[in-house]
Design a protein around this motif. Structure first.
Motif, PDB file in Angstrom:
ATOM      1  N   ALA A  85      25.250  40.565   9.847  1.00 14.45           N
ATOM      2  CA  ALA A  85      25.697  39.214   9.512  1.00 14.45           C
ATOM      3  C   ALA A  85      24.577  38.376   8.930  1.00 14.45           C
ATOM      4  N   TYR A 139      26.473  33.355  13.316  1.00 18.28           N
ATOM      5  CA  TYR A 139      26.477  34.576  12.522  1.00 18.28           C
ATOM      6  C   TYR A 139      27.692  34.564  11.604  1.00 18.28           C
ATOM      7  N   THR A 140      27.493  34.969  10.345  1.00 18.59           N
ATOM      8  CA  THR A 140      28.589  34.972   9.377  1.00 18.59           C
ATOM      9  C   THR A 140      28.693  36.307   8.667  1.00 18.59           C
ATOM     10  N   TRP A 141      29.886  36.898   8.735  1.00 17.37           N
ATOM     11  CA  TRP A 141      30.210  38.083   7.956  1.00 17.37           C
ATOM     12  C   TRP A 141      31.064  37.589   6.779  1.00 17.37           C
ATOM     13  N   LYS A 142      30.465  37.526   5.598  1.00  8.59           N
ATOM     14  CA  LYS A 142      31.100  36.848   4.478  1.00  8.59           C
ATOM     15  C   LYS A 142      32.314  37.601   3.952  1.00  8.59           C
ATOM     16  N   LYS A 191      38.729  31.611   7.068  1.00  9.56           N
ATOM     17  CA  LYS A 191      37.639  31.754   8.043  1.00  9.56           C
ATOM     18  C   LYS A 191      38.181  31.833   9.466  1.00  9.56           C
ATOM     19  N   LEU A 213      36.769  31.733  13.444  1.00  8.65           N
ATOM     20  CA  LEU A 213      35.639  31.389  14.314  1.00  8.65           C
ATOM     21  C   LEU A 213      35.839  32.017  15.685  1.00  8.65           C
ATOM     22  N   THR A 226      36.381  35.621   6.040  1.00  9.07           N
ATOM     23  CA  THR A 226      35.030  35.336   6.494  1.00  9.07           C
ATOM     24  C   THR A 226      35.073  35.170   8.009  1.00  9.07           C
ATOM     25  N   VAL A 283      33.059  34.206  11.522  1.00 11.67           N
ATOM     26  CA  VAL A 283      31.901  33.467  12.036  1.00 11.67           C
ATOM     27  C   VAL A 283      31.912  33.533  13.558  1.00 11.67           C
ATOM     28  N   ILE A 338      32.070  24.594   8.596  1.00 10.22           N
ATOM     29  CA  ILE A 338      32.680  25.751   7.926  1.00 10.22           C
ATOM     30  C   ILE A 338      34.182  25.601   7.691  1.00 10.22           C
TER      31      ILE A 338
END
Length: 282
Positions: A56, A71-74, A79, A81, A106, A108, A139
């Motif tokens: 991430a 942490y972000t997995w694009k 989105k 969360l 995405t 997060v 986000i």
């Protein structure tokens, strides 16, 4: 042997706090709250993160005197969360993330206060929700998933920080009533009624929280987002009755029961149900 040591340590600590409650009640209430709110597990070391977190994009968010890890997995503009629970961290979502990635969304995940790489020594739901509000405003996620105390914090957040971003939320293995959590804690340490009252008083003096009014079954009545509640009938950490309280107060939420997954609620069938709830169009 480890379980026996933990049992004896808990009972010894409880006895000490009980005695202290009659001599130095303020110190007794502080100690009781400290051991209730300070996690002893769930921390991560930056140099040796689990592989799922290494994949991430990591970002540290500053809020007042605290640092919170995100942490972000694009993926695409949709989105999701994720909020973990007590003595855990963002890596607990590894299995579910594999499912969510199929949607192209995405994803997060955050480390709660005093967990993972986030700062602080104390965990409480209002502070967790305050941080999550910073993340949500940043986000703008459409979906929210919380496990255990992360699920309870998700309910608290959505009721106390109403927003138009989140349209669906899934709550997994979450407790409803603070009073129930405190009674379980009381039993674990064998705290007497005097210390229990001191602990309730601590919550009111420091957080203006009346423990009997701090309940997910009350908070969900203010939530407009569509809900999914999942709980295992054999959960030994959070009673199944807690989920029933939330479901009864949130009649429009879908209630899924499992058997054999325990408190962790890791299972293909459940993950497929969560995926369908979030991404299938009705």
């Amino acid at each position: 042997m480890q379980k026996l040591f933990t049992f004896l340590l808990s009972k010894s600590l409880g006895l000490y706090i009980n005695i202290l409650g009659y001599i130095y009640p303020k110190k007794a209430s502080w100690l009781a709250y400290k051991f209730f709110s300070h996690p002893r597990d769930g921390r991560l070391i930056k140099e040796s993160l689990p592989d799922i977190l290494k994949e991430a994009d990591a970002e540290m968010i500053t809020h007042n005197d605290f640092l919170f890890q995100m942490y972000t997995w694009k993926g695409n503009d949709t989105k999701v969360l994720l909020m973990h629970g007590w003595e855990s961290n963002a890596s607990r979502w590894e299995q579910l993330i594999g499912y969510l990635k199929k949607s192209g969304s995405t994803i997060v995940a955050v480390d709660a206060p005093a967990h993972g790489l986030s700062s602080g020594a104390e965990f409480n739901i209002p502070q967790y929700a305050e941080f999550v509000n910073i993340v949500v405003q940043k986000i703008k996620p459409q979906y929210l998933i919380g496990h255990s105390l992360g699920g309870a914090a998700a309910i608290y957040f959505q009721s106390h920080y109403p927003n138009d971003y989140i349209t669906k939320m899934a709550v997994l293995g979450a407790p409803s009533d603070l009073t129930t959590i405190l009674r379980n804690y009381k039993g674990m340490l064998s705290l007497n009624s005097n210390v229990f009252k001191l602990l309730e008083q601590h919550f009111f003096e420091h957080f203006r929280i009346k423990t009997h009014e701090f309940s997910g079954s009350i908070f969900v009545t203010k939530i407009r987002a569509k809900g999914l509640i999942a709980h295992d009938t054999q959960d030994t950490v959070v009673s199944f009755k807690e989920a029933e309280k939330i479901a009864k107060a949130w009649p429009e939420a879908k209630f899924i029961t499992t058997t054999g997954l325990g408190h962790s609620l890791h299972g293909d069938a459940l993950y497929n149900s969560i995926y369908s709830f979030l991404f299938d169009t009705e």
